[in-house]
Design an enzyme around this catalytic site. Sequence first.
Site, PDB file in Angstrom:
ATOM      1  CB  CYS A   1      36.772  41.437  41.488  1.00 33.83           C
ATOM      2  SG  CYS A   1      36.850  41.418  39.602  1.00 33.83           S
TER       3      CYS A   1
ATOM      4  CE  LYS B   1      26.855  42.540  40.681  1.00 31.25           C
ATOM      5  NZ  LYS B   1      27.606  43.835  40.337  1.00 31.25           N
TER       6      LYS B   1
ATOM      7  N   GLY C   1      31.361  37.939  47.165  1.00 33.39           N
ATOM      8  CA  GLY C   1      31.903  36.885  46.409  1.00 33.39           C
ATOM      9  C   GLY C   1      32.520  37.425  45.097  1.00 33.39           C
TER      10      GLY C   1
ATOM     11  N   GLY D   1      24.635  41.518  54.306  1.00 36.13           N
ATOM     12  CA  GLY D   1      24.249  40.259  53.612  1.00 36.13           C
ATOM     13  C   GLY D   1      25.404  39.039  54.043  1.00 36.13           C
TER      14      GLY D   1
ATOM     15  CB  THR E   1      45.040  37.166  36.866  1.00 35.75           C
ATOM     16  OG1 THR E   1      44.140  37.900  37.187  1.00 35.75           O
ATOM     17  CG2 THR E   1      45.898  37.615  35.540  1.00 35.75           C
TER      18      THR E   1
ATOM     19  CG  LEU F   1      27.958  51.923  53.365  1.00 38.78           C
ATOM     20  CD1 LEU F   1      27.553  53.099  54.148  1.00 38.78           C
ATOM     21  CD2 LEU F   1      28.676  51.108  54.466  1.00 38.78           C
TER      22      LEU F   1
ATOM     23  CD  GLU G   1      38.022  44.503  35.204  1.00 43.52           C
ATOM     24  OE1 GLU G   1      36.865  45.212  35.349  1.00 43.52           O
ATOM     25  OE2 GLU G   1      38.334  43.791  36.099  1.00 43.52           O
TER      26      GLU G   1
ATOM     27  CG  ASP H   1      39.800  32.284  24.129  1.00 40.68           C
ATOM     28  OD1 ASP H   1      40.084  31.198  24.350  1.00 40.68           O
ATOM     29  OD2 ASP H   1      39.400  33.147  25.179  1.00 40.68           O
TER      30      ASP H   1
END
Length: 439
Positions: A264, A325, A261, A257, A86, A254, A152, A30
């Site tokens: 992804c 989450k 978010g 909420g 990305t 299912l 992934e 990195d």
Amino acid sequence: MKIAVIGTGYVGLVSGTCFAEFGHEVTCIDIDAEKIQRLRQGHVPIYEPGLQPMVEKNCAAGRLAFATEFDPHIGRADVIFIAVGTPASRRGDGYADLSYVYDAARTIAPRLRDYTVVVNKSTVPVGTARQVARIIAQENPQADFDVASNPEFLREGAAIADFMRPDRVVIGVDSARAEERLRAIYRPLYLIETPFVVTTIETAELIKYASNAFLATKISFINEMANLCEEVGADVHAVAKGMGLDGRIGRKFLHPGPGYGGSCFPKDTLALLRIAQEHGVACRIVEAVVEVNAAQKARMVRKIRAALGGSEAGKTIAVLGLAFKPETDDMREAPALTIIPALMEHGALVRAHDPQAMKEAAKHLPEVTYCQSPYEACEGAHGVVLLTEWNEYRALDLARIKSLLVQPVFVDLRNVYEPSQMKALGFHYECVGRPVTIR
């Protein structure tokens, strides 16, 4: 195998660490020198259960290393994974920003020596791998290489388990040599009979987007059903159970909420729409999913406002949970980033708690007061909003919560508690898609 991983973000760090756990020799590279220095000292920059001890273990065993230099690690690697970000384009048009991917390709190209497989691990639009191959060939015409796609499917909060025991491994290749080398890297997974999908590069790239868009569709669908349940007096939990027991539908995703978010679903659904538009194909279902998700967050703001008596002006609101989450500190596209500002713009004061995400949240929501416990957040509040379903919020001392509040308003946007229980305790309780009194 000697593996180089370009990028130490979520995907790069988890993938590199798990490859080292398989027994490969892995170097994660990195350009962020501060991040690499912290990783060398054993400090993992993200919260992911189980990742810290696995990094420490493999570093101590000599299988995992971190570097800012591309030499000599790239030249001796058998496989190079590109795992850079990305993000959505800053233009706001939904396109994925591929500049980091292409920069990585240009950096890799002159350093290639023997035959090498360059693998796109980042989520990229269809055709990106071909462009990476073109860049490498242009920069180094003598290079002996193949480009592959290996998307992934890691869930934040369960990434280690997802990598070590995946539902499937998708490999997009053009040559038998590349397929053989990637199968060798993933050979430990054959022992647990993991399904492998070996296909073309374009197909592999599209599988990732199609998978995320379909899961986002399930979330938006059940949220629409929850809204309908509120109008007709039905219970969305029973609806979801009745649907999910059908093997063709399945139970996962299912859960009603405040909308999806994370890093992804929001980005990938928009990118898929742009890919479809470029090729003259309509993706009306995905378009509706994006619209429903935005509308759901706005609906949650109205639900909170109504619970507070029609106005949040001058009132203090306790918010429990900020990350998009549980089991992550990721704030990217979290519903909190839409809901909290909307409340504060109308005069609300917000006191918040999250077990892991407060440091990250403060970068985006500096005007929020951050508290060390859910009970501290509730002190003197006119209502409490449960926004992320962390396990520690599932067994709150509700009597204590009620005593701390100015008025007993509890807005449960994750349906953690039972409406009948909350009503019996004397709360003005609001949830998503469930009648307050259930037979």
